[in-house]
Enzyme design. Structure first.
Site, mmCIF file in Angstrom:
data_model
loop_
_atom_site.group_PDB
_atom_site.id
_atom_site.type_symbol
_atom_site.label_atom_id
_atom_site.label_comp_id
_atom_site.label_asym_id
_atom_site.label_seq_id
_atom_site.Cartn_x
_atom_site.Cartn_y
_atom_site.Cartn_z
ATOM 1 N N ASP A 53 55.863 103.948 5.130
ATOM 2 C CA ASP A 53 55.543 103.569 3.581
ATOM 3 C C ASP A 53 56.422 103.592 2.192
ATOM 4 O OD1 ASP A 53 53.409 102.439 1.259
ATOM 5 O OD2 ASP A 53 51.057 103.206 2.047
ATOM 6 N N TYR A 142 54.934 91.125 -11.612
ATOM 7 C CA TYR A 142 56.739 90.641 -10.518
ATOM 8 C C TYR A 142 57.622 91.060 -11.867
ATOM 9 C CZ TYR A 142 59.553 89.307 -7.126
ATOM 10 O OH TYR A 142 60.882 88.358 -6.031
HETATM 11 P P1 NAD Z 1 57.804 89.565 1.598
HETATM 12 O O1 NAD Z 1 56.149 89.659 1.257
HETATM 13 O O2 NAD Z 1 57.601 88.975 2.977
HETATM 14 O O3 NAD Z 1 57.807 90.935 2.298
HETATM 15 C C1 NAD Z 1 57.807 92.484 2.596
HETATM 16 C C2 NAD Z 1 57.564 93.115 3.126
HETATM 17 O O4 NAD Z 1 57.034 94.392 2.145
HETATM 18 C C3 NAD Z 1 56.208 93.471 4.073
HETATM 19 O O5 NAD Z 1 56.671 92.947 5.045
HETATM 20 C C4 NAD Z 1 54.848 93.843 3.689
HETATM 21 O O6 NAD Z 1 54.497 94.135 4.234
HETATM 22 C C5 NAD Z 1 55.537 95.092 3.049
HETATM 23 N N1 NAD Z 1 55.225 96.453 2.165
HETATM 24 C C6 NAD Z 1 54.551 96.123 1.373
HETATM 25 N N2 NAD Z 1 54.107 97.360 0.681
HETATM 26 C C7 NAD Z 1 54.916 98.162 1.289
HETATM 27 C C8 NAD Z 1 54.885 99.543 0.972
HETATM 28 N N3 NAD Z 1 54.361 100.009 0.196
HETATM 29 N N4 NAD Z 1 55.729 100.388 1.924
HETATM 30 C C9 NAD Z 1 56.738 99.630 2.797
HETATM 31 N N5 NAD Z 1 56.356 98.397 3.275
HETATM 32 C C10 NAD Z 1 55.846 97.523 2.048
HETATM 33 O O7 NAD Z 1 58.925 89.812 0.568
HETATM 34 P P2 NAD Z 1 60.345 88.972 1.085
HETATM 35 O O8 NAD Z 1 60.193 87.908 0.629
HETATM 36 O O9 NAD Z 1 61.141 89.566 2.551
HETATM 37 O O10 NAD Z 1 61.187 90.032 -0.231
HETATM 38 C C11 NAD Z 1 61.716 90.899 0.411
HETATM 39 C C12 NAD Z 1 62.777 91.329 -1.585
HETATM 40 O O11 NAD Z 1 63.322 90.319 -2.289
HETATM 41 C C13 NAD Z 1 61.444 91.959 -2.402
HETATM 42 O O12 NAD Z 1 62.434 93.068 -3.279
HETATM 43 C C14 NAD Z 1 61.686 90.617 -2.619
HETATM 44 O O13 NAD Z 1 60.901 90.652 -3.874
HETATM 45 C C15 NAD Z 1 63.048 89.976 -2.716
HETATM 46 N N6 NAD Z 1 63.366 88.727 -3.291
HETATM 47 C C16 NAD Z 1 62.774 87.434 -2.785
HETATM 48 C C17 NAD Z 1 62.376 86.300 -2.599
HETATM 49 C C18 NAD Z 1 62.334 85.379 -1.427
HETATM 50 O O14 NAD Z 1 62.224 84.418 -2.349
HETATM 51 N N7 NAD Z 1 61.595 86.022 -0.415
HETATM 52 C C19 NAD Z 1 63.267 86.064 -3.900
HETATM 53 C C20 NAD Z 1 63.717 86.730 -4.810
HETATM 54 C C21 NAD Z 1 63.099 87.990 -4.514
HETATM 55 N N1 SER Z 2 60.508 83.887 -3.820
HETATM 56 C C1 SER Z 2 60.088 84.990 -4.725
HETATM 57 C C2 SER Z 2 58.809 85.248 -5.171
HETATM 58 O O1 SER Z 2 58.647 83.739 -5.746
HETATM 59 C C3 SER Z 2 60.902 85.169 -6.458
HETATM 60 O O2 SER Z 2 61.279 86.339 -5.812
HETATM 61 O O3 SER Z 2 57.716 85.959 -5.871
#
Ligand code: NAD
Ligand code: SER
Length: 316
Positions: A53, A142
């Site tokens: 965490d 966000y």
């Molecule tokens: P996701 O929500 O699928 O995964 C995030 C993970 O973090 C989850 O498994 C959740 O359980 C875990 N989590 C939450 N709180 C936590 C904590 N306190 N300690 C440890 N783990 C914790 O998100 P993702 O899509 O895999 O995104 C990963 C990164 O990429 C993030 O920083 C997100 O902002 C960024 N991002 C994602 C997208 C997208 O489209 N997926 C786009 C832009 C940026």
């Molecule tokens: N896919 C992400 C969201 O919609 C972009 O950071 O939150």
């Protein structure tokens, strides 16, 4: 070699990035860090898994020391739509969690990859061909956490010499783990629904253009940036990266080429629409192209062909 830790490894990006890192650097060298959600058997059994965490700094320190971690891919975060519903949680995870990871990186001389997002921009940012360096006044929790995170990473590099790199990901489209509650999730759900039910109700309006990227490019981008020659990087952190820009009508038309019976209607979610309207239509990613050779392989037609082939098999 010093090991790699992936926080948030059970999430949409982490579940695939962790496996790609294990393939590249060896299963035992990549520690998957997760929190509440159970990892898939593949993720859990192919290499080390630790409950981590990121809001608890002692836990992050223990995992980093135990596995002699030299690089942290910090993916634990709360995404845009969930962050609007739970702003306290988003602040805690996205800011305090990042701060803890950077502090532990400073103590243990780790390199860090931190994804920012199109969400780091806001309604006063130029929406077309959004420059690398421009106005960033997001109006979502966000976005606030993403801009603060970009600045914190810059600070840790300048002040403490922590090698802290990152990209501004657009919406990521994938077929292994469902997205975690973002605004761009529709562009994943539409493929699942097209295959299962041949129809989809879209929660964003026609004409809502957003940057997007297929997961293989997102993974390649993260690894390429972390392996890039430091001397070539003028920005280091928060690189604009994109692979395509489309609106709901365009993705639906592309799906229809493969599934002619597919239909789409609209039921707009005002919260998600408000968030999407404040984000770029398309970003300029020339800094990433020039500084570390960013060059995505998938456009909308190629991604759609692959998504439909993979999901048709998966959802049989
Ligand atoms: P996701 O929500 O699928 O995964 C995030 C993970 O973090 C989850 O498994 C959740 O359980 C875990 N989590 C939450 N709180 C936590 C904590 N306190 N300690 C440890 N783990 C914790 O998100 P993702 O899509 O895999 O995104 C990963 C990164 O990429 C993030 O920083 C997100 O902002 C960024 N991002 C994602 C997208 C997208 O489209 N997926 C786009 C832009 C940026
Ligand atoms: N896919 C992400 C969201 O919609 C972009 O950071 O939150």
């Amino acid at each position: 070699m010093k090991r790699i830790l992936v926080t948030g490894s059970v999430g949409q990006i982490g579940s695939e990035l962790t496996m790609a890192l294990r393939k590249r650097y060896g299963n035992d060298n990549v520690v998957a860090g997760g929190r509440k959600t159970a990892p898939s058997p593949e993720l859990r059994d192919s290499g080390p898994f630790e409950v981590c965490d990121c809001v608890d700094i002692d836990v992050v320190r223990r995992v980093v020391k135990k596995h002699e971690v030299g690089t942290i891919y910090h993916l634990a975060a709360i995404l845009s739509a969930v962050a609007e519903a739970k702003p306290n949680l988003a602040w805690d995870v996205n800011i305090n969690g990042l701060y803890n990871v950077l502090e532990i990186a400073r103590e243990n001389n780790c390199a860090v990859f931190v994804p920012s997002s199109i969400g780091a921009f806001g309604p006063t940012t130029p929406l077309d061909n959004t420059p690398q360096d421009t106005i960033q006044r997001p109006n979502t929790m966000y976005g606030v956490t993403k801009v603060a995170g970009e600045l914190l990473c810059d600070y840790y590099y300048k002040r403490f010499d922590v090698d802290c790199r990152g990209v501004r990901y657009p919406g990521i489209i994938s077929n292994v783990t469902l997205p975690g509650g973002g605004t761009t999730d529709y562009a994943v759900e539409i493929y699942y629904e097209a295959i299962k039910n041949k129809k989809y109700t879209c929660n964003l309006k026609a004409g809502t253009f957003l940057d997007m990227m297929y997961m293989p490019d997102a993974i390649k981008g993260a690894i390429d940036l972390m392996e890039a020659e430091p001397a070539k990087l003028k920005h280091l952190n928060a690189f604009n990266v994109t692979a395509m820009s489309f609106d709901p009508e365009m993705i639906a038309a592309e799906i229809k080429k493969h599934i002619p019976e597919f239909t789409m209607d609209y039921k707009v979610d005002p919260v998600k629409q408000g968030i999407a309207d404040s984000w770029p239509n398309n970003m300029d990613d020339s800094a990433a192209r020039e500084e570390w050779g960013w060059s995505p392989e998938y456009d909308l037609p190629r991604m759609t062909e692959d998504m439909i082939a993979v999901l048709s098999e998966k959802l049989k």
